[in-house]
Design a protein around this motif. Structure first.
Motif, mmCIF file in Angstrom:
data_model
loop_
_atom_site.group_PDB
_atom_site.id
_atom_site.type_symbol
_atom_site.label_atom_id
_atom_site.label_comp_id
_atom_site.label_asym_id
_atom_site.label_seq_id
_atom_site.Cartn_x
_atom_site.Cartn_y
_atom_site.Cartn_z
ATOM 1 N N PRO A 112 12.349 -40.202 20.102
ATOM 2 C CA PRO A 112 11.391 -40.058 20.271
ATOM 3 C C PRO A 112 11.401 -38.348 21.159
ATOM 4 O O PRO A 112 9.598 -37.880 20.478
ATOM 5 C CB PRO A 112 10.891 -41.031 21.017
ATOM 6 C CG PRO A 112 12.089 -42.158 21.425
ATOM 7 C CD PRO A 112 13.237 -41.538 20.520
ATOM 8 N N GLU A 113 12.084 -38.324 22.178
ATOM 9 C CA GLU A 113 12.520 -36.829 22.276
ATOM 10 C C GLU A 113 12.024 -35.675 21.052
ATOM 11 O O GLU A 113 11.609 -35.065 21.262
ATOM 12 C CB GLU A 113 13.125 -36.709 22.888
ATOM 13 C CG GLU A 113 13.297 -35.289 24.003
ATOM 14 C CD GLU A 113 14.514 -35.422 24.622
ATOM 15 O OE1 GLU A 113 15.555 -36.483 24.670
ATOM 16 O OE2 GLU A 113 14.716 -34.149 25.232
ATOM 17 N N TRP A 114 13.043 -36.253 20.086
ATOM 18 C CA TRP A 114 12.782 -35.420 18.722
ATOM 19 C C TRP A 114 11.547 -35.234 18.065
ATOM 20 O O TRP A 114 10.623 -33.878 17.454
ATOM 21 C CB TRP A 114 14.369 -35.334 18.067
ATOM 22 C CG TRP A 114 13.986 -34.484 16.386
ATOM 23 C CD1 TRP A 114 14.821 -33.036 16.272
ATOM 24 C CD2 TRP A 114 13.664 -34.775 15.388
ATOM 25 N NE1 TRP A 114 14.209 -32.728 15.280
ATOM 26 C CE2 TRP A 114 13.985 -33.714 14.948
ATOM 27 C CE3 TRP A 114 13.251 -36.397 15.028
ATOM 28 C CZ2 TRP A 114 13.094 -33.772 13.103
ATOM 29 C CZ3 TRP A 114 12.738 -36.388 13.262
ATOM 30 C CH2 TRP A 114 13.359 -34.750 12.563
ATOM 31 N N VAL A 115 10.775 -36.354 17.848
ATOM 32 C CA VAL A 115 10.215 -36.406 17.230
ATOM 33 C C VAL A 115 8.529 -36.043 17.625
ATOM 34 O O VAL A 115 7.977 -34.832 16.929
ATOM 35 C CB VAL A 115 9.767 -38.103 16.852
ATOM 36 C CG1 VAL A 115 8.465 -38.176 16.228
ATOM 37 C CG2 VAL A 115 10.720 -38.880 15.886
ATOM 38 N N GLU A 116 8.770 -35.500 19.024
ATOM 39 C CA GLU A 116 7.467 -34.820 19.582
ATOM 40 C C GLU A 116 7.871 -33.910 19.407
ATOM 41 O O GLU A 116 6.310 -32.855 19.861
ATOM 42 C CB GLU A 116 8.012 -35.225 21.379
ATOM 43 C CG GLU A 116 7.523 -34.956 22.937
ATOM 44 C CD GLU A 116 6.117 -35.528 22.784
ATOM 45 O OE1 GLU A 116 6.706 -36.545 23.074
ATOM 46 O OE2 GLU A 116 4.904 -34.236 23.630
ATOM 47 N N LYS A 117 8.871 -33.090 20.053
ATOM 48 C CA LYS A 117 9.574 -31.782 19.754
ATOM 49 C C LYS A 117 9.296 -31.768 17.888
ATOM 50 O O LYS A 117 8.421 -30.013 18.166
ATOM 51 C CB LYS A 117 10.508 -31.450 19.613
ATOM 52 C CG LYS A 117 11.258 -30.275 20.132
ATOM 53 C CD LYS A 117 12.632 -29.940 20.630
ATOM 54 C CE LYS A 117 13.527 -28.839 19.531
ATOM 55 N NZ LYS A 117 15.193 -29.210 19.347
ATOM 56 N N MET A 118 8.857 -31.700 17.213
ATOM 57 C CA MET A 118 8.819 -32.057 16.001
ATOM 58 C C MET A 118 7.103 -31.550 15.360
ATOM 59 O O MET A 118 6.876 -31.280 15.251
ATOM 60 C CB MET A 118 9.517 -32.418 14.758
ATOM 61 C CG MET A 118 10.392 -32.444 14.904
ATOM 62 S SD MET A 118 10.984 -30.878 15.164
ATOM 63 C CE MET A 118 10.647 -30.596 13.217
ATOM 64 N N ASN A 119 6.076 -32.098 16.286
ATOM 65 C CA ASN A 119 4.831 -31.901 16.621
ATOM 66 C C ASN A 119 4.094 -32.148 15.333
ATOM 67 O O ASN A 119 3.555 -31.288 14.819
ATOM 68 C CB ASN A 119 4.255 -30.153 17.315
ATOM 69 C CG ASN A 119 2.797 -29.860 17.549
ATOM 70 O OD1 ASN A 119 2.366 -31.042 17.691
ATOM 71 N ND2 ASN A 119 2.684 -28.867 17.514
#
Ligand code: PNW
Length: 463
Positions: free
Chosen positions: A276-283
């Motif tokens: 989820p941290e990566w998903v968030e970062k990918m905007n």
């Protein structure tokens, strides 16, 4: 168990798998023989300006006709394993539909020759030679239909060859064929050379690939021998800590988990979820997957192929991410191809990060590729003295040995490549082989590194 009988501080276990690796388009040639149709690499290479010197894989090293000689070279080298790929457009010329018996027969002849020499095959289904028909019909990996077509291909190969192949890799290097085949805002410099509008489009393509992988594993599982080992060969990105302290190791592990290629490919494959941290970062650019799709992507695998050429260095930092990736200094050692920095620690940390970050400490890993282009000269007797390759392999293999010694689940080592071949956009200008090939006469001559590797295998240690 990671270490077999005979392993100690300096030796590899007796059951460690020593192999050699190649891929279909890079070696076979015979582009228009026995019913093979073009792949996206034929089209790309035949497009002026795409490949160095206008080189193509039309003839390559003519392995299609010389495979017996190549198998003999492997037998003399002492390897008991051979990783090669099947050319999809040779066995199913339009990508879907009827099998081309003549194409399948070639691989049966190759399997026969390997068997005669006691060499076990490890087969990759997709090493980048997508049938051109599927690119023309629906833009290949950009379209969801690729998932069903790849799965049907996997099932067909399982049925045709599954009784004779103990190890399978679905895809080779999703990160490379996606991130170099497609460019975001510029054309990719590998086939199909497509320019994508945005990162969301890139991640849609990668999503199709990881889903095709998972469904492909299921199709092979249903058609191959019960004890077949099935997995993927991926050059996921490893990060070494700048110094081995707890905080920098943690930084390297976070760099690994949040790396765009890892977070979209190897992590969902091994964990069945997107971080989820990566998903968030990918905007908004990360893929949307249903629970059922995540389950398929995360279909358990029995073996992981780690293609390792280079890696990054991470440092703990007082920023939001908690780490920095340290840029490689200008004068850092490189091999004879622009992107290849010498970072041997990456092979150890890459093995360890599967255990520590992806949470798979018992998954058998094989180094399914590791190698470099040389810039070596032959001596007066015609021996190519590629001590640059020996230096490179020796260092990386030393770090594989460290992983063995520490009990990580590392089961084999397949240098790239058996012989010089078509090095993609670099054509024949870059030579990755342990065997020299004269591309005019097709004469094969073992290099010094071939004799070195022979001795590694004989002594089961880094020599
Ligand atoms: C791999 N990079 O490709 C492929 O699997 C092989 O077919 C290829 O011949 C070999 O490595 C050497 O290039 C890569 O830019 C291509 O980091 C590019 C990169 C890595 C691997």
């Amino acid at each position: 168990a990671p270490t077999g009988a005979g392993a100690d501080c300096t030796h590899f276990p007796a059951n460690f798998m020593w192999g050699a690796a190649t891929s279909s388009y890079q070696i076979e040639g015979a582009a228009e023989i026995d019913g093979r149709k073009p792949s996206i690499w034929d089209t790309f290479a035949r497009t002026p300006g795409k490949v160095h010197n206008g080189d193509t894989g039309d003839v390559a090293i003519d392995h299609y006709h010389r495979f017996r000689e190549d198998v003999k070279l492997m037998a003399d080298l002492g390897v008991k394993h051979y990783r090669f790929s099947i050319a999809w457009p040779r066995v199913i010329p339009d990508g879907r539909g009827a099998l081309n018996a003549k194409g399948v027969d070639f691989y049966k002849r190759l399997l026969d020759a390997l068997q005669e020499h006691g060499i076990e095959p490890a087969v990759t289904l997709y090493h980048w030679d997508l049938p051109q028909t599927l690119q023309d019909e629906y833009r290949g990996w950009e379209d969801r239909r690729i998932v069903d077509d790849f799965t049907a291909y996997a099932e067909a190969m399982g049925k045709a060859l599954g009784d004779r192949v103990p190890r399978w890799f679905t895809l080779n290097e999703v990160s490379t064929f996606a991130m170099i085949g497609y460019g975001v805002g510029y054309p990719g410099h590998h086939a199909p050379g497509v320019e994508l509008p945005d990162r969301a489009a890139l991640h849609r393509g990668i999503f199709h690939a990881v889903l095709a992988h998972g469904r492909g594993v299921q199709a092979l599982r249903a058609t191959c021998k019960a004890d077949a080992q099935i997995g993927i060969a991926e050059n996921y990105h490893a990060y070494a800590p700048i110094i081995e302290t707890e905080e920098h190791i943690a930084a390297a592990h976070r760099a690994f988990a949040l790396d765009e290629a890892n977070a979209s490919i190897i992590m969902p494959i091994l964990t069945g979820r997107y971080n989820p941290e990566w998903v968030e970062k990918m905007n908004g650019a990360a893929p949307q997957a249903t629970d059922a799709e995540l389950k398929d992507i995360g279909t358990p695998i029995d073996i992981l192929g780690f293609n390792c050429y280079h890696g990054g260095y991470a440092q703990a930092a007082d920023n939001a991410a908690g780490f920095d990736v340290v840029p490689t200094p200008r004068a850092f050692p490189r091999m004879n191809i622009s992107w290849l920095t010498v970072t041997p620690e990456a092979i150890y940390w890459g093995i360890r990060q599967i255990a520590d970050v992806a949470g798979q400490p018992d998954l058998p890993i094989v180094i399914s590729e590791n190698g470099c282009a040389d810039a070596a000269e032959a001596n007066s007797a015609g021996l190519v003295r590629d001590i640059d390759r020996i230096m490179y392999l020796r260092q990386y293999l030393g770090y594989v040995q460290r992983a063995v010694r520490e009990g990580y689940s590392i089961a084999g080592y397949f240098p790239w490549s058996l012989a010089d071949n078509f090095e993609w956009a670099e054509g024949y200008a870059k030579r990755f082989g342990m065997v020299h090939v004269d591309f005019e006469t097709q004469k094969r001559t073992p290099k010094l590194s071939y004799h070195w590797f022979q001795e590694v295998i004989r002594q089961r240690r880094v020599v």
